[in-house]
Design a protein around this motif. Structure first.
Motif, mmCIF file in Angstrom:
data_model
loop_
_atom_site.group_PDB
_atom_site.id
_atom_site.type_symbol
_atom_site.label_atom_id
_atom_site.label_comp_id
_atom_site.label_asym_id
_atom_site.label_seq_id
_atom_site.Cartn_x
_atom_site.Cartn_y
_atom_site.Cartn_z
ATOM 1 N N PHE A 164 -28.466 35.729 45.698
ATOM 2 C CA PHE A 164 -27.015 35.629 45.557
ATOM 3 C C PHE A 164 -26.684 34.648 44.439
ATOM 4 N N TYR A 165 -25.697 35.024 43.667
ATOM 5 C CA TYR A 165 -25.238 34.203 42.551
ATOM 6 C C TYR A 165 -23.730 33.995 42.671
ATOM 7 N N PRO A 166 -23.247 32.851 42.226
ATOM 8 C CA PRO A 166 -21.790 32.633 42.244
ATOM 9 C C PRO A 166 -21.106 33.490 41.190
ATOM 10 N N GLN A 167 -19.860 33.853 41.477
ATOM 11 C CA GLN A 167 -19.105 34.603 40.478
ATOM 12 C C GLN A 167 -18.826 33.729 39.260
ATOM 13 N N SER A 168 -18.661 32.430 39.493
ATOM 14 C CA SER A 168 -18.405 31.498 38.398
ATOM 15 C C SER A 168 -19.248 30.247 38.598
ATOM 16 N N GLN A 173 -17.110 25.839 44.805
ATOM 17 C CA GLN A 173 -17.012 26.631 46.027
ATOM 18 C C GLN A 173 -17.885 27.886 45.936
ATOM 19 N N ASP A 174 -17.898 28.534 44.773
ATOM 20 C CA ASP A 174 -18.747 29.715 44.594
ATOM 21 C C ASP A 174 -20.221 29.346 44.681
ATOM 22 N N ILE A 175 -20.601 28.227 44.115
ATOM 23 C CA ILE A 175 -22.002 27.790 44.156
ATOM 24 C C ILE A 175 -22.428 27.497 45.596
ATOM 25 N N THR A 176 -21.575 26.833 46.347
ATOM 26 C CA THR A 176 -21.878 26.545 47.755
ATOM 27 C C THR A 176 -21.999 27.832 48.560
ATOM 28 N N THR A 177 -21.131 28.803 48.280
ATOM 29 C CA THR A 177 -21.182 30.079 48.997
ATOM 30 C C THR A 177 -22.472 30.830 48.703
ATOM 31 N N ASP A 617 -18.514 26.949 54.198
ATOM 32 C CA ASP A 617 -19.323 27.090 52.986
ATOM 33 C C ASP A 617 -19.326 28.517 52.452
ATOM 34 N N LEU A 618 -18.643 29.439 53.119
ATOM 35 C CA LEU A 618 -18.670 30.853 52.710
ATOM 36 C C LEU A 618 -17.287 31.322 52.264
ATOM 37 N N LYS A 619 -16.517 30.423 51.677
ATOM 38 C CA LYS A 619 -15.157 30.757 51.248
ATOM 39 C C LYS A 619 -15.081 31.237 49.802
ATOM 40 N N GLY A 620 -16.157 31.080 49.046
ATOM 41 C CA GLY A 620 -16.107 31.429 47.626
ATOM 42 C C GLY A 620 -16.476 32.867 47.353
ATOM 43 N N ASN A 621 -16.580 33.196 46.077
ATOM 44 C CA ASN A 621 -16.936 34.539 45.619
ATOM 45 C C ASN A 621 -18.398 34.548 45.181
#
Length: 784
Positions: A164-168, A173-177, A617-621
């Motif tokens: 899994f990779y962050p959208q940004s 928040q994306d990195i944590t997700t 921790d799962l609020k990001g994209n």
């Protein structure tokens, strides 16, 4: 375990969804069971549920909408009716071949497969011409299944790596997700028994060629909540709140408003512990994310579409016992009756599914089939509503289902519907490239090869059994009348007289026995060897078979890599399909889990630890990607071969790599030598346990020992020394190994995380490592 729910009508009213029968959708989580005397339930969004949480009353209140949905489903299925019939026939034959039923013949009158010498579905008895065409034998050497098992083993031996990779990368928040999603996937894989899941995928890719993956959350007390099944246990839901009930006037006072020495607000009587009436407790089954893999017989898609985004609809049909459907949908229990679908092609598809489940080419009647109802679940895209001519109905459906429609029918009985997007729950995969949805499976090319091989095997058997030649005798030499009246027995005497001047043997003649041509044997060997190997890509190097022209290990390795490269066509599709399913699973997890989830794990030190998946921790994209260097699954034998090459290398860097304790533990697992003792391994495990304990505390501050400077100098503070909360043992500890493990841990992700989020614990570990370093310098013969 919690107390069982009450029995009877009142008990059923108190039961949570999923207690008696499985329940999917918003009602499984967001709807609490209605207590006695309460009004209508609430919708998922909290609005009054006039239609019910899953539109259970839609047909009652809006019959035109349900009629439009039913008509849409029928019209869409009729679009590709001919191709769908061909798809069902192909898949049904493949599944029968897997079961060893390979002598079925197709009857176009009843559109079904039949076994030789069996009753047809029309006349009841085969006619003489048809019976004459039947094979004399029905021997099966099922290499169709053998090659299929090899394919399934290759596809399921390793779990595809999901990254899994962050959208940004600019969004914390994306990195944590992205990091938390990896832990969620571990739980999803564990709950769905990922090895069995991959085995089912491999089987359907071999026989059907088209599969669908359906991801959703399920509340099922019978499956997850009421048995000692790992961590699956039921939870307790409190109905209402605790109250104090006055014994004189019966007034109820909430326990939250009660204070010691309080009196009844109605009559002034004193209230004590004896007046407390706890709220009722109702068992609520736990939920989990469930992934179902559906094959072509049960999975219906528009045959003309190439990609999933082109689908106007998607349908999953299966046969379910009517008692289960009645329990799952009690509001229409009286309407769910025996009988299948009305449409002729639905009957044909149902007959094919049931026959395969029975292991027979045709349906065998019985009470079990009488109780099976065809349960159809259909997902419809919102743009599909524009096929409805009635504008008012179309606008009403678009308002009810802005993201798409999920609708379920038990036979012809409407059960439920809800606003649900097809893309949020489904992924479709084809084993091979092609056009449309009716594409061949991996094993399709072997069906005709298997049929030819069976025919040649039967021909050989007929030759052996009926190829014994007759014996011709001269009637002037052998007395046939006397021979016919004589009992045949060992060492019997038969009257015979040789002609003058001839031997007795000259009066007899026997032609040579029939023999199988060498060309036929060679052709049969090709059908079981090179031909299916070339068609499927399953060469002997894959399953450990002998190769005639390859005699070296290097040659076998090259042949195996070439064969695996051929299977990589399917493997790459499988990786993408699996990654998408895990992404849907994580999305389902964060949308529907009511609270954080704890996962017990076995730590590096052998102790049980808790790993938490935080919903915050799962609020990001996030996005999912395939491993670029993972072209095909790696066998354990391949890993051992690579490891042996590294061990034989004289490169000092590689030798240093082999000496790292963590790598030595990995080598033990690859070679399967789990009982071998690695020097320093026990000290390393001991140190990891101590690190876990050190992280729970903080270092001890004390005055440093006298370094020779004048003590008590005015105006100067005494130096401070940090001591670990877990002291070292200078005599018995392996200071070199334990200090190395402390250093390795401090530079790992876990150590860096502790440095940022638990500075006191990290300082405690650092003080412990410093104590090992000091003790290491004091050991004789070692540098200070």
């Amino acid at each position: 375990m919690a107390a069982a729910p009450p029995i009877g009508t009142e008990g059923l009213a108190q039961s949570a969804p999923g207690t008696i029968a499985p329940k999917e959708g918003p009602i499984a989580l967001h709807t609490k069971p209605a207590a006695a005397g309460e009004g209508a339930s609430l919708r998922e969004d909290g609005a009054p549920g006039d239609l019910g949480p899953n539109n259970e009353r839609l047909e009652e209140l809006k019959p035109r909408c349900v009629a439009a949905l039913r008509q849409m489903i029928i019209e869409y299925r009729m679009e590709g009716i001919v191709s769908r019939r061909h798809e069902i026939r192909r898949i049904r034959q493949a599944r029968l071949f897997w079961q060893g039923l390979q002598y079925g013949w197709w009857n176009p009158n009843d559109m079904s497969w039949h076994l030789p010498f069996g009753a047809s579905g029309v006349g009841g008895v085969e006619d003489a011409q048809t019976a004459g065409d039947m094979p004399r034998y029905q021997f099966v050497t099922n290499f169709y299944q053998g090659f299929g098992l090899s394919f399934i083993a290759i596809m399921s031996q390793d779990v595809p790596t999901t990254r899994f990779y962050p959208q940004s990368t600019q969004s914390e928040q994306d990195i944590t997700t992205a990091k938390a999603a990896d832990h969620a996937v571990e739980l999803i894989e564990q709950n769905n028994r990922v090895q069995d899941l991959l085995t089912g995928i491999g089987y359907l890719l071999w026989t059907d060629g088209k599969i669908g993956g359906y991801v959703r959350y399920v509340a099922d007390g019978q499956r997850f909540g009421f048995h000692d099944q790992n961590e699956m246990e039921e939870t307790i839901l409190k109905m209402g709140e605790d109250v104090y009930v006055c014994a004189q006037c019966g007034a109820a006072t909430p326990a939250t408003d009660f204070m010691a020495g309080s009196v009844c607000p109605q009559c002034g009587a004193e209230l004590g512990d004896e007046n407390l009436r706890p709220a009722d407790l109702v068992p609520v089954p736990r939920i989990t994310e469930v992934i179902s893999i559906i094959g072509g017989l049960e999975f219906h898609t528009p045959v003309w579409a190439n990609e999933m985004h082109e689908f106007p609809y998607l349908q999953w049909q299966q046969e379910v016992h009517r008692a289960k459907l009645k329990a799952s949908y009690p509001h229409v229990a009286d309407k769910i009756e025996t009988g299948g679908p009305i449409q002729a092609d639905d009957v044909y598809a149902r007959a094919s599914r049931v026959a395969v489940q029975q292991g027979l080419p045709v349906i065998h009647p019985g009470d079990a089939l009488y109780n099976l109802i065809t349960f159809s679940r259909t997902w419809i895209r919102p743009w599909s509503f524009y096929s409805i001519e009635d504008k008012d109905v179309r606008e009403e459906l678009l308002q009810l289902f802005p993201d798409g429609c999920y609708v379920a029918f038990a036979g012809e009985t409407y059960c439920e519907s809800r606003n649900e997007s097809m893309e949020d729950h489904w992924r479709v995969m084809h084993a091979l490239p092609g056009d449309g949805q009716n594409r061949p499976s991996v094993g399709d090319s072997l069906v005709q090869v298997q049929e030819r091989y069976n025919n040649l095997s039967n021909l050989q058997m007929e030759t052996f059994e009926f190829g014994i030649p007759p014996i011709y005798a001269d009637p002037q030499v052998l007395d046939f009348d006397a021979l016919s009246n004589q009992t045949a027995e060992p060492a019997a005497h038969y009257p015979a007289r040789a002609k003058p001047g001839q031997r007795l043997a000259d009066g007899f003649f026997q032609p040579p026995p029939a023999s199988v041509p060498p060309e036929l044997i060679k052709y049969q060997q090709d059908l079981a060897g090179p031909v299916p190997q070339f068609l499927t890509g399953l060469f002997p190097a894959i399953f450990g078979g002998e190769m005639e022209h390859v005699k070296t290990a290097t040659g076998y390795s090259i042949a195996r890599d070439q064969a695996m490269g051929r299977l990589g066509l399917v493997w790459r599709r499988l990786k993408r399909f699996y990654g998408d399913l895990m992404l849907l699973g994580v999305d389902c997890f964060r949308k529907n889990r009511p609270e954080d989830v704890e996962i017990p794990i076995l730590g590096a030190g052998g102790e049980f630890q808790a790993k938490w998946i935080r919903l915050a921790d799962l609020k990001g994209n996030l996005q999912v990607r395939d491993e670029e260097d993972e072209q095909f699954p790696r066998l354990k034998s391949q890993q051992r071969a690579v490891l042996q090459q590294l061990m034989n290398s004289p490169d000092p860097m590689i030798q240093q790599l082999m000496g790292i304790p963590a790598n030595q533990e990995l080598m033990k697992s690859i070679f399967g030598l789990t009982d071998i003792v690695v020097p320093g391994e026990e000290s390393r495990i001991k140190q990891l346990r101590e690190i876990d304990e050190l992280l729970q505390g903080q270092p001890i501050m004390c005055a440093a020992a006298d370094s020779g400077d004048p003590a008590g100098r005015a105006g100067e503070a005494l130096p401070v020394q940090l001591l670990p909360s877990v002291p070292v043992d200078e005599l018995l500890d392996d200071h070199e190994a334990e200090f190395a493990e402390c250093k390795r841990w401090a530079n790992s992700d876990a150590g860096q995380t502790a440095r940022m989020h638990n500075p006191a614990g990290f300082a405690n570990v650092r003080a412990h490592a410093a104590a090992h370093l000091v003790a290491l310098g004091r050991k004789p013969g070692l540098p200070g």
